[in-house]
Enzyme design. Sequence first.
Site, PDB file in Angstrom:
ATOM      1  N   TYR A  23      34.114   4.752-107.695  1.00  0.00           N
ATOM      2  CA  TYR A  23      32.686   4.953-107.940  1.00  0.00           C
ATOM      3  C   TYR A  23      31.858   3.794-107.394  1.00  0.00           C
ATOM      4  O   TYR A  23      32.095   2.625-107.729  1.00  0.00           O
ATOM      5  CB  TYR A  23      32.397   5.122-109.436  1.00  0.00           C
ATOM      6  CG  TYR A  23      32.862   6.440-110.029  1.00  0.00           C
ATOM      7  CD1 TYR A  23      33.290   7.496-109.233  1.00  0.00           C
ATOM      8  CD2 TYR A  23      32.866   6.631-111.402  1.00  0.00           C
ATOM      9  CE1 TYR A  23      33.716   8.697-109.786  1.00  0.00           C
ATOM     10  CE2 TYR A  23      33.288   7.832-111.972  1.00  0.00           C
ATOM     11  CZ  TYR A  23      33.719   8.857-111.145  1.00  0.00           C
ATOM     12  OH  TYR A  23      34.144  10.044-111.702  1.00  0.00           O
TER      13      TYR A  23
ATOM     14  N   SER B 286      43.233  14.666-113.615  1.00  0.00           N
ATOM     15  CA  SER B 286      41.966  15.278-113.220  1.00  0.00           C
ATOM     16  C   SER B 286      42.165  16.053-111.927  1.00  0.00           C
ATOM     17  O   SER B 286      42.862  15.588-111.014  1.00  0.00           O
ATOM     18  CB  SER B 286      40.891  14.193-113.026  1.00  0.00           C
ATOM     19  OG  SER B 286      39.631  14.774-112.772  1.00  0.00           O
TER      20      SER B 286
ATOM     21  N   GLY C 198      26.072  19.400-111.367  1.00  0.00           N
ATOM     22  CA  GLY C 198      25.509  18.429-110.437  1.00  0.00           C
ATOM     23  C   GLY C 198      23.999  18.336-110.491  1.00  0.00           C
ATOM     24  O   GLY C 198      23.376  17.734-109.613  1.00  0.00           O
TER      25      GLY C 198
END
Length: 331
Positions: free
Chosen positions: A49, A143, A202
């Site tokens: 990230y 994930s 999103g």
Amino acid sequence: MSRQLSRARPATVLGAMEMGRRMDAPTSAAVTRAFLERGHTEIDTAFVYSEGQSETILGGLGLRLGGSDCRVKIDTKAIPLFGNSLKPDSLRFQLETSLKRLQCPRVDLFYLHMPDHSTPVEETLRACHQLHQEGKFVELGLSNYAAWEVAEICTLCKSNGWILPTVYQGMYNAITRQVETELFPCLRHFGLRFYAFNPLAGGLLTGKYKYEDKNGKQPVGRFFGNTWAEMYRNRYWKEHHFEGIALVEKALQAAYGASAPSMTSATLRWMYHHSQLQGAHGDAVILGMSSLEQLEQNLAAAEEGPLEPAVVDAFNQAWHLVTHECPNYFR
């Protein structure tokens, strides 16, 4: 309705993807403080990230992450992209780098961010077990894995005496529900909690976009002006998705009139009260944000009650409208 009211509410996790990108360090600090002051305790970040800035910012907040007296849980992930892999050496490098950035001795939850199809999964799981034995993380998470891969991993870990995964983080929202069919039964069988990312698709489910917007100049956001924008447009920017949103907006007006909640509020209330998430199982919703104001609005919506049945029906109609082009939850 009484069943919905009595159901344990899923937990809320702070998604730190935008820290270091759309939020600078002071804003990130304010966001984290506001989140913790609401009584929430878990933060989700990743090695990748903001090219590491998300973890670095979190590490500089003085939270004493990973300490025995710290009430804040910190979660991070290792990824098989951008020159990295889930081979033992890369896995160790990513986790130890994350620990340095976060300024903590261990993380509470360490995810495999997505499958590494070029590395035998046994190698990865054996390496995870070793890192766990060294005390570098508490729980293992998965994930973006397919249900059959989750079953394979759980079986391998059990038969080899390796640490078992206990959390699965996946894409789930009112118009992206592929996980309900096969993944959720798999997770319940093996005892994994489910943490939902993209609860607002999103940002599409805020209702602020129009389908035609993709042809014009757009401000930087999840769908425009960043590394992941094309992926998000491919995932959600489809005519049927916008038609589904219009159905829900119409139902909100019919059910609530002038006091109709926002599309954002309705979507988050669907997640907490009408989805297949179960607080009793330890499931959670990951709330991301790009500003303090956005977080406060989302947290307020997350604390509101169930929706009118007609609005829940409209969300179901929207899902049926887009089911045929739902993006895969696995990679």
